[in-house]
Motif scaffolding. Structure first.
Motif, PDB file in Angstrom:
ATOM      1  N   SER A 133     -31.841  -9.866  13.474  1.00 25.18           N
ATOM      2  CA  SER A 133     -31.556  -8.724  12.901  1.00 25.18           C
ATOM      3  C   SER A 133     -32.800  -7.831  13.458  1.00 25.18           C
ATOM      4  N   VAL A 134     -33.931  -7.997  13.782  1.00 22.60           N
ATOM      5  CA  VAL A 134     -34.999  -7.413  14.232  1.00 22.60           C
ATOM      6  C   VAL A 134     -34.737  -7.282  15.743  1.00 22.60           C
ATOM      7  N   ARG A 135     -34.208  -8.303  16.442  1.00 22.25           N
ATOM      8  CA  ARG A 135     -33.704  -8.310  17.846  1.00 22.25           C
ATOM      9  C   ARG A 135     -32.812  -7.376  17.871  1.00 22.25           C
ATOM     10  N   GLN A 136     -31.927  -7.083  17.036  1.00 20.12           N
ATOM     11  CA  GLN A 136     -30.849  -6.162  17.425  1.00 20.12           C
ATOM     12  C   GLN A 136     -31.472  -4.742  17.178  1.00 20.12           C
ATOM     13  N   TYR A 137     -32.484  -4.421  16.383  1.00 21.51           N
ATOM     14  CA  TYR A 137     -32.959  -3.147  15.789  1.00 21.51           C
ATOM     15  C   TYR A 137     -33.659  -2.797  16.929  1.00 21.51           C
ATOM     16  N   PHE A 138     -34.512  -3.580  17.612  1.00 19.64           N
ATOM     17  CA  PHE A 138     -35.400  -3.052  18.820  1.00 19.64           C
ATOM     18  C   PHE A 138     -34.673  -3.431  20.134  1.00 19.64           C
ATOM     19  N   GLN A 139     -33.504  -3.956  20.187  1.00 15.30           N
ATOM     20  CA  GLN A 139     -32.836  -4.336  21.402  1.00 15.30           C
ATOM     21  C   GLN A 139     -33.792  -5.010  22.289  1.00 15.30           C
ATOM     22  N   ASP A 140     -34.379  -6.066  21.840  1.00 15.59           N
ATOM     23  CA  ASP A 140     -35.287  -6.903  22.433  1.00 15.59           C
ATOM     24  C   ASP A 140     -35.131  -8.388  22.342  1.00 15.59           C
ATOM     25  N   GLU A 141     -34.441  -9.081  23.196  1.00 20.24           N
ATOM     26  CA  GLU A 141     -33.998 -10.331  23.205  1.00 20.24           C
ATOM     27  C   GLU A 141     -35.207 -11.316  23.320  1.00 20.24           C
ATOM     28  N   GLN A 142     -36.501 -10.806  23.619  1.00 22.81           N
ATOM     29  CA  GLN A 142     -37.787 -11.733  23.573  1.00 22.81           C
ATOM     30  C   GLN A 142     -38.085 -12.062  22.108  1.00 22.81           C
ATOM     31  N   ILE A 143     -37.624 -11.246  21.130  1.00 20.96           N
ATOM     32  CA  ILE A 143     -38.188 -11.721  19.661  1.00 20.96           C
ATOM     33  C   ILE A 143     -37.238 -12.892  19.245  1.00 20.96           C
ATOM     34  N   LYS A 144     -38.041 -13.807  19.202  1.00 22.23           N
ATOM     35  CA  LYS A 144     -37.579 -15.443  18.869  1.00 22.23           C
ATOM     36  C   LYS A 144     -37.742 -15.630  17.257  1.00 22.23           C
ATOM     37  N   THR A 145     -38.931 -15.359  16.772  1.00 23.19           N
ATOM     38  CA  THR A 145     -39.329 -15.861  15.538  1.00 23.19           C
ATOM     39  C   THR A 145     -39.808 -14.916  14.685  1.00 23.19           C
ATOM     40  N   VAL A 146     -39.923 -15.362  13.231  1.00 19.60           N
ATOM     41  CA  VAL A 146     -40.409 -14.360  12.438  1.00 19.60           C
ATOM     42  C   VAL A 146     -41.592 -13.663  12.543  1.00 19.60           C
ATOM     43  N   ALA A 147     -42.616 -14.459  13.051  1.00 15.49           N
ATOM     44  CA  ALA A 147     -43.964 -13.790  13.626  1.00 15.49           C
ATOM     45  C   ALA A 147     -43.717 -12.802  14.483  1.00 15.49           C
ATOM     46  N   GLU A 148     -43.026 -13.011  15.692  1.00 12.21           N
ATOM     47  CA  GLU A 148     -42.895 -12.000  16.761  1.00 12.21           C
ATOM     48  C   GLU A 148     -42.093 -10.862  16.323  1.00 12.21           C
ATOM     49  N   ALA A 149     -41.202 -11.033  15.075  1.00 11.33           N
ATOM     50  CA  ALA A 149     -40.415 -10.035  14.611  1.00 11.33           C
ATOM     51  C   ALA A 149     -41.602  -9.091  13.707  1.00 11.33           C
ATOM     52  N   MET A 150     -42.456  -9.579  13.119  1.00 13.54           N
ATOM     53  CA  MET A 150     -43.306  -8.901  12.246  1.00 13.54           C
ATOM     54  C   MET A 150     -44.332  -8.151  13.087  1.00 13.54           C
ATOM     55  N   VAL A 151     -44.737  -8.622  14.166  1.00 11.64           N
ATOM     56  CA  VAL A 151     -45.281  -7.708  15.305  1.00 11.64           C
ATOM     57  C   VAL A 151     -44.837  -6.729  15.513  1.00 11.64           C
ATOM     58  N   ARG A 152     -43.748  -6.434  15.878  1.00 12.51           N
ATOM     59  CA  ARG A 152     -42.980  -5.488  16.173  1.00 12.51           C
ATOM     60  C   ARG A 152     -42.610  -4.530  14.949  1.00 12.51           C
ATOM     61  N   LEU A 153     -42.263  -4.959  13.768  1.00 12.48           N
ATOM     62  CA  LEU A 153     -42.119  -4.294  12.595  1.00 12.48           C
ATOM     63  C   LEU A 153     -43.242  -3.555  12.197  1.00 12.48           C
ATOM     64  N   VAL A 154     -44.397  -4.206  12.137  1.00  8.65           N
ATOM     65  CA  VAL A 154     -45.694  -3.665  11.551  1.00  8.65           C
ATOM     66  C   VAL A 154     -46.303  -2.447  12.584  1.00  8.65           C
ATOM     67  N   THR A 155     -45.967  -2.558  13.907  1.00 10.82           N
ATOM     68  CA  THR A 155     -46.383  -1.648  14.820  1.00 10.82           C
ATOM     69  C   THR A 155     -45.573  -0.388  14.462  1.00 10.82           C
ATOM     70  N   ALA A 156     -44.023  -0.469  14.300  1.00  9.55           N
ATOM     71  CA  ALA A 156     -43.161   0.561  13.977  1.00  9.55           C
ATOM     72  C   ALA A 156     -43.777   1.363  12.780  1.00  9.55           C
ATOM     73  N   MET A 157     -44.154   0.561  11.706  1.00 10.20           N
ATOM     74  CA  MET A 157     -44.528   1.023  10.417  1.00 10.20           C
ATOM     75  C   MET A 157     -45.710   1.753  10.430  1.00 10.20           C
ATOM     76  N   GLN A 158     -46.821   1.301  11.517  1.00 10.04           N
ATOM     77  CA  GLN A 158     -48.115   2.026  11.564  1.00 10.04           C
ATOM     78  C   GLN A 158     -47.804   3.347  12.269  1.00 10.04           C
TER      79      GLN A 158
END
Length: 376
Positions: A133-158
């Motif tokens: 779901s995070v891969r779809q949101y950011f349109q980034d196929e490189q996001i494979k794990t929950v930890a990688e997803a959280m990196v992107r999500l926290v950056t967007a929140m900041q």
């Protein structure tokens, strides 16, 4: 501002077949009383409001009554997210209307990166998610794990942080280094689903759900699991359940634990069968408490579960502390020669901690009759 942090209500959950709605309503009343006594400005529920994606009608009406009471009658803002036990789609029905009464319920990743502002605090309500779901949101196929997803999500929140406000993350996931109990549904594959706690450093407080013990994450003063309001397994028997009261006008934020008293407790008793059945031996339990028995006897006991239930009606588990001695000289010949269906019933109940159902007993009888015909 001051808010109450709770999670993992699991409304509709059963404990070894026992309905917990009465205990859940009692826990809710205590949570409400704490919220009112502490004069909180909001209540945070960090996921798993229901125990199942398709909750029963009783579970739906029970949760609805709780949320209406808090939000409409007590006029408390609610900040909630869906957990892995919730159906995000079903839980989120009608949420477009909720905000008019300060009820914020997020069920999608897109909603989670945008803050809800109450008083001096920005709340980021991030529901339970899978990496896709995070891969779809950011349109980034490189996001494979929950930890990688959280990196992107926290950056967007900041990117949405207001520097003049405190920042609180409400989420439902497994934080790296946490210890879970037996009652949680977790799928951990090589740590890929764990979120490193250092990713959460930008937040002034992290209100977590998913693990059922408040002690699940040690040595993290502003990253907390609230734990479940009730004990859902024997691994939680010694726990004190409760909620966190969080004051964001302090630096660092002030966090205080408020305990809940179980209506009907979950207690583990370790003793011999003789002592457990002795009415002169007092145990700190009531007839409505849920009891797990660790039996110390080393010899077989006929109809052990049924006999124990005459004193402890709500036994949920029966374990043997010591290895049974089943050498031939110890066997009771009368027991061995009993009706096969009775032996099966007793054996099943000792192993499964509950008797055969009527359907199972019927299958066993049919199978035995068929076997006896084949022998002739």
């Amino acid at each position: 501002m001051r808010f109450l942090h709770t999670a993992d209500w699991h409304i509709g959950k059963k404990l070894h077949g026992y309905d917990l709605l009465t205990e859940q309503r009692d826990a809710y009343e205590q949570i409400k009383a704490i919220a009112l006594a502490q004069k909180v400005d909001a209540v945070v529920i960090a996921g798993d409001l229901y125990d199942r994606a398709l909750p029963s009608e009783d579970a739906v009406s029970t949760l609805d009554a709780m949320l209406v009471d808090l939000n409409r009658r007590q006029h408390l803002p609610l900040l909630a997210i869906s957990g892995n036990h919730d159906s995000a789609v079903r839980l989120g029905q009608g949420r477009e209307w909720f905000e008019s009464t300060d009820f914020y319920l997020n069920t999608t990743v897109a909603e989670g990166v945008k803050p809800v502002v109450l008083g001096d605090t920005q709340f980021f309500l991030l529901p339970y998610f899978e990496p896709f779901s995070v891969r779809q949101y950011f349109q980034d196929e490189q996001i494979k794990t929950v930890a990688e997803a959280m990196v992107r999500l926290v950056t967007a929140m900041q990117a949405n942080f207001d520097p003049d406000k405190k920042h609180v993350l409400v989420a439902h996931f497994f934080a790296a280094g946490s210890q879970h109990s037996d009652s949680e549904t977790l799928v951990q594959v090589g740590g890929l689903n764990a979120v490193p706690v250092d990713l959460l450093a930008p937040f002034d407080y992290v209100a977590l759900g998913h693990l059922h013990r408040k002690e699940a994450l040690q040595n993290e003063p502003v990253i907390k699991y609230s734990g479940s309001p009730l004990k859902f397994s024997t691994s939680e028997a010694a726990d004190t359940k409760g909620v966190w009261i969080v004051d964001t006008d302090k630096t660092p934020v002030k966090v205080t634990f408020e305990p809940l008293k179980p209506l009907n407790d979950l207690v583990v008793l370790t003793d011999s069968f003789e002592r457990l059945m002795d009415p002169e031996v007092a145990y700190p339990v009531t007839s409505d408490d849920f009891i797990a028995v660790n039996l110390t006897d080393t010899t077989p006991i006929a109809n052990v579960m049924q006999r124990l239930k005459t004193r402890f009606p709500r036994i949920i588990e029966l374990q043997r502390v010591n290895q049974l001695d089943v050498t031939p000289e110890k066997l009771n010949i009368e027991e061995v020669q009993r009706d096969p269906l009775t032996l099966l019933s007793d054996f099943f109940e000792q192993v499964a901690d509950h008797p055969l159902t009527t359907q199972q007993a019927g299958w066993a009888k049919t199978t035995l009759q068929q076997a006896m015909k084949e022998e002739k």
